[in-house]
Design an enzyme around this catalytic site. Structure first.
Site, PDB file in Angstrom:
ATOM      1  CE  LYS A 134      -3.768  -2.207  -0.445  1.00  0.00           C
ATOM      2  NZ  LYS A 134      -4.314  -2.889   0.689  1.00  0.00           N
ATOM      3  CG  ASP A 306     -16.613 -11.616   2.421  1.00  0.00           C
ATOM      4  OD1 ASP A 306     -16.967 -12.192   3.441  1.00  0.00           O
ATOM      5  OD2 ASP A 306     -16.453 -10.393   2.456  1.00  0.00           O
TER       6      ASP A 306
END
Length: 539
Positions: A134, A306
């Site tokens: 990131k 998910d």
């Protein structure tokens, strides 16, 4: 006529859709039931023509800033440039959500920005396995916008590699590599594989994988290749089709599949009509990807654990006979991604396992005895990780209560599927710790925030309510559930809905918001409160 495959029924007391004991009869004037009925009506009205619940994503500063950059460097669509400019200025006047997005917006508007300081403020306390990636990403993005120097990299040809990762991440990292290479005067770093990874983003239609951020970064990179220049300009002109009413661009196209699966579970728990639930389930079944899994939105070919777990759980709850083949395919997709540590990653096998994602997989797989060993290993991973590091992981959600409610439900699923299992004592201890954490961190107003001491918000409160309501034998947990219900009922709007601060994160730790999910989560929480605790206690 051949028989359709069937699948195991939901576990009694352990399904997110069927929370537990049948509630006692209540008066139609009961405020909890009125609130649930209004929420259910609101969710059903969100169904589109294709049967999925419509769950668009709000615009965000980062994508809006990069969109303005793309339109500026390609010199197209002055009207869209003006809309984006107004959106950025308005958002800055109202207050940017984080230092990085403020820096990106100001840089896109041509203002001076201290990008390194902004990045330090954003990531100073970010403890996550993706932190290094990131930092590299955000440094490169700010450098493209002129707000940060390009980072000094010892091995620039390797640090942008994303082998084995999800497809949109491969696209992002290839784009960042190109931007870095051309921004530092080293285009030789870019190879044919990088251009091939970016090429799908130059094609007409919605952004690949439903990800506006990945596509804009890819287009900014592809503008450096003469063969793609015309396609880049054409796709830049099409950006106006993705702008929201406020003039900004969102992170993703929406979360219609995820919202339909979780919203369907909420509606099932609220007693919605069977024909409505079957229509939602049929729409989901049609969106299953060839690999057996589901993505978060229509047209998203990148499946993930998910979404697949929630889709499997909903189809199992609604019509296990009718959707047995889809449930079986989804279960195979999940099992194929389980790691050697027993946990599940979000996307690709071999990447890092996560507690919240693993818990979701447990809830989907536990009802089928054939998956018992996989479930045992997964629950062992969750309990061990929480024992070692605390039950407070924040993953694709920005708050603690998301992972905590998922793990409590996973522990309940395991205990229901394997009563008397030798691991039961450790699981009970881990569950007790998770619930105690929620009870101890409840705010004085009855709600929860993203983190302890944060202001209460409806989504965080709803997540926590699911877990504490499932523990009615504990007086502290029951009291916490009753206070949480009162907190939520006091905040329901006249239209029946709820407004909350953003809860989703991507790229982590940046927040993005899908408003419909607030109503979905609150209905799930209130359903559990009704099933396990009955009506809220009077003040």
């Amino acid at each position: 006529m051949p028989l359709l495959p069937s699948c195991a029924l939901p576990l009694a007391g352990a399904s997110l859709a069927v929370p537990g004991p049948v509630p006692r009869a209540t008066s139609p004037r009961d405020p909890l039931d009125r609130a649930r009925a209004r929420l259910a009506t609101r969710l059903l009205s969100a169904a589109g023509r294709d049967g999925l619940l419509r769950a668009p994503c709000d615009s965000r500063l980062l994508e809006s800033a990069l969109a303005l950059r793309l339109l500026t460097v390609t010199g197209v669509d002055a009207d869209a440039q003006e809309r984006l400019t107004r959106r950025l200025k308005t958002a800055l006047d109202e207050g940017a959500p984080d230092p990085l997005q403020e820096a990106a917006a100001r840089a896109a508007l041509g203002e001076y920005v201290d990008g390194p300081a902004a990045l330090t403020r954003l990531l100073g306390g970010f403890d996550h396995f993706t932190a290094g990636r990131k930092r590299l990403m955000f440094q490169t993005v700010l450098a493209e916008l002129g707000a940060h120097p390009f980072p000094e990299l010892p091995a620039p040809g390797a640090v942008f590699a994303a082998h084995g990762q999800q497809r949109w991440l491969v696209t992002e990292m290839a784009a960042l590599k190109v931007l870095y290479a051309y921004g530092t005067g080293a285009p030789r770093l870019v190879g044919a594989d990088d251009w091939r990874a970016l090429a799908p983003s130059s094609r007409p239609g919605p952004p690949p994988y439903g990800n506006h951020l990945a596509r804009i970064l890819a287009l900014l990179a592809l503008r450096r290749h003469p063969r793609h220049a015309a396609a880049v300009r054409a796709r830049a002109r099409e950006l106006r089709d993705g702008l929201r009413e406020d003039g900004g661009l969102p992170f993703i196209t929406g979360m219609d599949v995820f919202a339909t699966a979780t919203g369907g579970l909420a509606l099932a728990g609220a007693g919605a009509p069977a024909h409505s639930l079957r229509a939602l389930a049929a729409a989901l079944a049609e969106r299953r990807n060839p690999d057996g899994g589901w993505g978060f939105d229509r047209g998203v070919a990148q499946s993930d654990v998910d979404d697949t777990a929630y889709c499997v759980e909903f189809l199992r709850a609604v019509a296990p006979g009718r959707f047995g083949s889809e449930v079986a395919a989804g279960a195979r997709y999940l099992l194929d991604r389980q790691g050697g540590d027993g946990g599940f990653p979000t996307f690709e096998r071999g990447t890092v396992s996560e507690v919240a994602i693993t818990a979701a997989a447990v809830n989907a797989l536990a009802p089928d005895p054939a998956h018992r060993r996989a479930v045992e290993a997964a629950v062992g991973f969750v309990a061990a990780r929480q024992e070692a590091a605390g039950p407070f992981e924040r993953s694709w959600s920005l708050n603690e209560s998301n992972a905590l409610f998922r793990t409590v439900l996973a522990y309940d699923s395991f205990r229901a599927a394997a009563p008397g299992h030798p691991a039961g004592t450790a699981v009970a201890r881990a569950r007790e710790r998770a619930v105690a954490r929620l009870v101890d961190t409840q705010n004085a107003d009855g709600g929860w925030g993203h983190l302890p001491s944060d202001p209460s918000d409806p989504i965080s409160t709803a997540y926590a309510l699911i877990a504490v309501a499932r523990t009615p034998a504990s007086p502290p947990a029951r009291g916490a559930a009753e206070r949480a219900v009162r907190h939520l009922l006091e905040r329901q709007r006249p239209d029946g809905g709820f407004v909350s601060r953003p809860d989703q994160a991507g790229p982590r730790p940046l927040a993005y918001h899908v408003p419909l999910l607030t109503d979905v989560c609150v209905l799930l929480g209130l359903n559990h409160a009704r099933a396990w605790c009955g009506a809220p206690a009077a003040r």
